[in-house]
Design a protein around this motif. Structure first.
Motif, PDB file in Angstrom:
ATOM      1  N   ARG A  23      32.168  39.819  36.953  1.00 31.91           N
ATOM      2  CA  ARG A  23      33.385  40.560  36.898  1.00 31.91           C
ATOM      3  C   ARG A  23      34.397  40.325  38.017  1.00 31.91           C
ATOM      4  NH1 ARG A  23      32.646  45.271  38.380  1.00 31.91           N
ATOM      5  NH2 ARG A  23      30.398  45.564  38.829  1.00 31.91           N
ATOM      6  N   ARG A  24      33.693  40.171  39.203  1.00 30.15           N
ATOM      7  CA  ARG A  24      34.767  40.077  40.187  1.00 30.15           C
ATOM      8  C   ARG A  24      35.111  38.687  40.907  1.00 30.15           C
ATOM      9  NH1 ARG A  24      36.037  45.443  41.258  1.00 30.15           N
ATOM     10  NH2 ARG A  24      36.975  44.982  43.331  1.00 30.15           N
ATOM     11  N   ASP A  26      32.668  47.983  44.997  1.00 30.59           N
ATOM     12  CA  ASP A  26      33.198  47.978  43.455  1.00 30.59           C
ATOM     13  C   ASP A  26      33.616  49.162  43.270  1.00 30.59           C
ATOM     14  OD1 ASP A  26      32.839  46.674  41.230  1.00 30.59           O
ATOM     15  OD2 ASP A  26      30.568  46.796  40.978  1.00 30.59           O
TER      16      ASP A  26
END
Length: 312
Positions: free
Chosen positions: A275-276, A22
């Protein structure tokens, strides 16, 4: 090595890998790195607070089916959060203070209603659903007004860390310290309270005082979280149960830190996924929505299994 130890090591390994990945891709951009780090720390801190809140409430009320979301604390604090934003014309330092009043109001309404019904675990759930629905309806209506002065108002309905900033992280550090430090003091008294009020008295504790302090700490700290990042449900319910399974013990001196650890990892995984993964396919989905998707089936399982065993 026991299976429980393998689970713990697995959780820690997954968390470490995700954390390195991250931060690695933004390490050359200081602006993105600072935002990403602030958001990660906010998620982890929130997870710790929510996990400890679940321990406080389940132990003090002797009810394995509750957390701040189910008891209506979150929706009550959200109503007062919106009112504060509307009155002040934006998010201010007074907003978390206002949210604490709403959270405690909803909590005490739920407790009063539940005790009026029968005081059983299911009655707390039913009372919480009623109080939660009432305040949720008001908060939904207020969100349409609040969005005019605070663009992220509707995100608070489902819980999101898009608005994570260093300023809010500093605010979050206050309930984090309070929740963790008070657990160091209350863990042993809460152990006695889980047995019975009589046992708590025999061991030298005042059950009413311990219960009152515990629910106030849980109500205040979880309300501040709601005012900052919105409603995040069911993680506080599940993490103490997971902690008891992984440790094989019910001692809150072991369960509380493990619940905090578990809760922070689960919440981080949900935010990371949002988010990813989902952001690439659609757009970023609030972490609270993913948490509810995971936690709601767990809650239903607990409710049905307890009903089969105890019939309440």
């Amino acid at each position: 090595m026991k299976q429980r130890d393998l689970w713990l090591l697995g959780l820690l390994l997954v968390f470490s890998i995700m954390l390195i990945y991250d931060l690695n891709d933004v390490q050359h951009n200081s602006l993105l790195f600072n935002y990403r780090l602030s958001r990660i720390l906010s998620v982890i801190s929130t997870g710790i607070i929510i996990g400890l809140t679940g321990v406080y409430l389940q132990s003090s009320l002797r009810n394995p089916l509750v957390d701040h979301y189910i008891l209506g604390i979150g929706s009550g604090s959200l109503v007062f959060t919106y009112l504060s934003i509307l009155i002040a014309g934006g998010f201010t330092l007074a907003t978390p203070l206002s949210s604490m009043l709403g959270g405690l109001l909803a909590l005490f309404l739920t407790i009063i209603l539940a005790e009026k019904l029968s005081g059983t675990a299911t009655s707390y759930v039913l009372a919480g659903i009623g109080v939660n629905s009432f305040f949720s309806g008001i908060s939904t209506l207020l969100s349409y007004l609040t969005i005019r002065v605070y663009p992220y108002a509707q995100l608070l309905l489902v819980g999101s860390f898009i608005v994570a900033t260093n300023d809010k992280l500093y605010m979050l550090s206050i309930p984090l310290v309070i929740s963790a430090s008070m657990m160091l003091i209350l863990a042993k008294p809460l152990n006695t309270l889980e047995v019975s009020d009589e046992f708590s008295v025999i061991t030298g504790f005042n059950p009413r005082v311990i219960r009152l302090i515990s629910i106030i700490v849980a109500g205040l700290t979880s309300s501040i979280v709601t005012s900052l990042y919105g409603l995040i449900g069911f993680i506080g319910l599940a993490s103490p149960h997971i902690a008891r399974y992984l440790s094989g013990r019910s001692d809150n001196r072991v369960v509380a830190p493990l619940a905090a650890f578990t809760s922070s990892i689960i919440l981080y995984v949900t935010d990371f996924t949002s988010r990813r993964l989902f952001a690439v396919i659609w757009s970023e989905i609030p972490a609270g929505a993913i948490a509810s998707l995971i936690g709601a089936p767990f809650f239903i399982y607990l409710l049905l299994s307890r009903r089969r065993i105890y019939g309440d």
